[in-house]
Design an enzyme around this catalytic site. Structure first.
Site, PDB file in Angstrom:
ATOM      1  N   HIS A  26     -34.577  80.359  64.263  1.00  8.92           N
ATOM      2  CA  HIS A  26     -33.165  80.364  63.838  1.00  8.92           C
ATOM      3  C   HIS A  26     -33.082  79.383  62.680  1.00  8.92           C
ATOM      4  CE1 HIS A  26     -31.802  82.375  67.580  1.00  8.92           C
ATOM      5  NE2 HIS A  26     -32.879  81.769  68.070  1.00  8.92           N
ATOM      6  N   HIS A 204     -32.349  88.467  72.139  1.00 12.23           N
ATOM      7  CA  HIS A 204     -32.743  87.453  73.120  1.00 12.23           C
ATOM      8  C   HIS A 204     -32.459  88.035  74.514  1.00 12.23           C
ATOM      9  CE1 HIS A 204     -32.807  84.762  69.741  1.00 12.23           C
ATOM     10  NE2 HIS A 204     -32.939  83.676  70.466  1.00 12.23           N
ATOM     11  N   GLU A 207     -34.335  84.600  78.617  1.00 19.15           N
ATOM     12  CA  GLU A 207     -34.602  83.180  78.307  1.00 19.15           C
ATOM     13  C   GLU A 207     -34.149  82.386  79.534  1.00 19.15           C
ATOM     14  OE1 GLU A 207     -32.288  81.572  75.042  1.00 19.15           O
ATOM     15  OE2 GLU A 207     -33.462  79.714  74.953  1.00 19.15           O
ATOM     16  N   ASP A 285     -38.417  78.745  67.494  1.00 19.07           N
ATOM     17  CA  ASP A 285     -37.013  78.852  67.916  1.00 19.07           C
ATOM     18  C   ASP A 285     -36.093  77.961  67.059  1.00 19.07           C
ATOM     19  OD1 ASP A 285     -34.981  80.004  69.395  1.00 19.07           O
ATOM     20  OD2 ASP A 285     -35.381  78.896  71.238  1.00 19.07           O
ATOM     21  N   ASP A 286     -35.985  76.685  67.413  1.00 16.47           N
ATOM     22  CA  ASP A 286     -35.120  75.745  66.680  1.00 16.47           C
ATOM     23  C   ASP A 286     -35.904  74.445  66.482  1.00 16.47           C
ATOM     24  OD1 ASP A 286     -32.402  77.227  66.809  1.00 16.47           O
ATOM     25  OD2 ASP A 286     -33.139  77.281  68.866  1.00 16.47           O
TER      26      ASP A 286
END
Ligand code: ADE
Ligand code: ZN
Length: 348
Positions: A26, A204, A207, A285-286
């Site tokens: 992201h 997504h 998760e 991811d982040d």
């Protein structure tokens, strides 16, 4: 190829050198605290944190929602085309250092349009960084527009409409944000429209949410990849389906650790997913929030789970095959991957 024998002590070097794709990043999650503060000053935005250190100290998450609250607050400093460019360019430089040859980058336009930032500003800044990455870094970067699942399907349709004038600047759509209570089927009609438009579809699922969400992402949204998907291991029939149909999972080990999906990296189920024949990949991811970019995800996960060169080859190859790049591009990267393994086997 048959994986040649490579001394274990060269594994860290190999993990970084091998060409790979990052398929779950992201871009707003690559915003480092230093850049958040620099952009806040540049744009005159007030932050509820006194310093970079204080902001970093707030990165103690207990679940997905506790992270998302801080992540959306961080994104509030992004206002101008140059801001979006600078954020993406910083990520792409780091990705190049980690051996990334292809990056498929998520962005969350609703986070920005809700604050009055035009869609054109968001896409133009990100796209300019992607073009520069191709020319200057040798990283083939593309954009994937994500719908926020805590908002309505109607709002997702409005977002799609706003983005369609820039249809040539993104290759697909995704679904992210708060998973629990927002099952994929909530977005059935907008994903059907995106498929008609020829956009790639990912979501997504699994998760924090149950295997049922992975089933509906596959069967209702008809996605080509599942982002995360680690909860699939709770459902043997789902594991068989994912293996049989070679559905890629974009797994994010450091994220799962930080958001308490697994209590510890040593408890992560990546090895189990690979052993069951699933097309798993490793992603960040982040990275600004979870303690590491792609290289760190590989090195820490390999150390925690005792993975070897065979796993490294499998994961790099899966990432290239699971990308939405052309067959010719994939073939060329896989040849480079094989050449790197042969060079390491020959001691070079
Ligand atoms: N948005 C940014 N990171 C996310 C994640 N890990 N899950 C869901 N939505 C996200
Ligand atoms: Zn994600």
């Amino acid at each position: 190829m048959n994986i040649p024998a490579i001394p274990a002590e060269r594994l860290p070097e190999l993990l970084r050198a091998m060409p790979k794709a990052e398929l779950h990043i992201h871009i707003e999650g690559s915003l480092e605290p230093e850049l958040i503060f620099a952009l806040a000053e540049r744009n005159g935005v007030a932050l509820p944190y006194a310093s970079v250190e204080e902001l970093r100290r707030a990165y103690a998450f207990t679940n997905l929602q506790s992270f998302l609250d801080i992540y959306y607050a961080g994104a509030s400093v992004l206002l101008k085309e140059q801001d979006f460019h600078d954020m993406a360019w910083a990520y792409l430089q780091r990705a190049a250092q980690d051996g990334v040859v292809r990056a498929e980058i998520f962005f969350d336009p609703q986070t920005h349009t809700a604050r009055g930032v035009p869609m054109a500003t968001v896409i133009a800044g990100l796209h300019r960084a992607c073009q520069a990455a191709r020319a200057q870094l040798g990283v083939d970067a593309e954009l994937i527009l994500c719908f926020l699942r805590h908002l309505s399907e109607e709002e997702a349709f409005e977002t799609l409409e706003q983005a369609l004038p820039w249809r040539d600047k993104f290759i697909g759509v995704g679904l992210d944000s708060s998973e629990l209570g927002h099952p994929p089927e909530k977005f059935a009609r907008v994903f059907a429209r995106c498929r008609e438009l020829g956009l790639h579809c990912v979501a997504h699922a699994g998760e924090e949410g149950p295997p049922a969400y992975v089933w509906s992402a596959l069967d209702v949204l008809k996605v080509e990849r599942i982002d995360h998907g680690v909860q699939s291991a709770k459902d043997p029939a789902l594991m068989a389906r994912l293996a049989q149909d070679r559905i890629p999972l974009t797994v994010c080990p450091l994220s799962n650790q930080k958001l308490c999906v697994f209590s510890d990296l040593r408890q992560h189920n990546l090895r189990q997913l690979l052993d069951a024949g699933l097309m798993a990949t490793v992603n960040s991811d982040d990275p600004a929030y979870f303690g590491g970019y792609l290289g760190e995800n590989f090195s820490q996960t390999f150390a925690a789970l005792g993975l070897d060169c065979g796993h490294a080859y499998r994961l790099a190859r899966n990432s290239l095959e699971a990308s939405f790049a052309s067959p010719e591009a994939k073939r060329a990267w896989i040849e480079r991957l094989d050449a790197v393994f042969e060079r390491f086997a020959a001691g070079g």
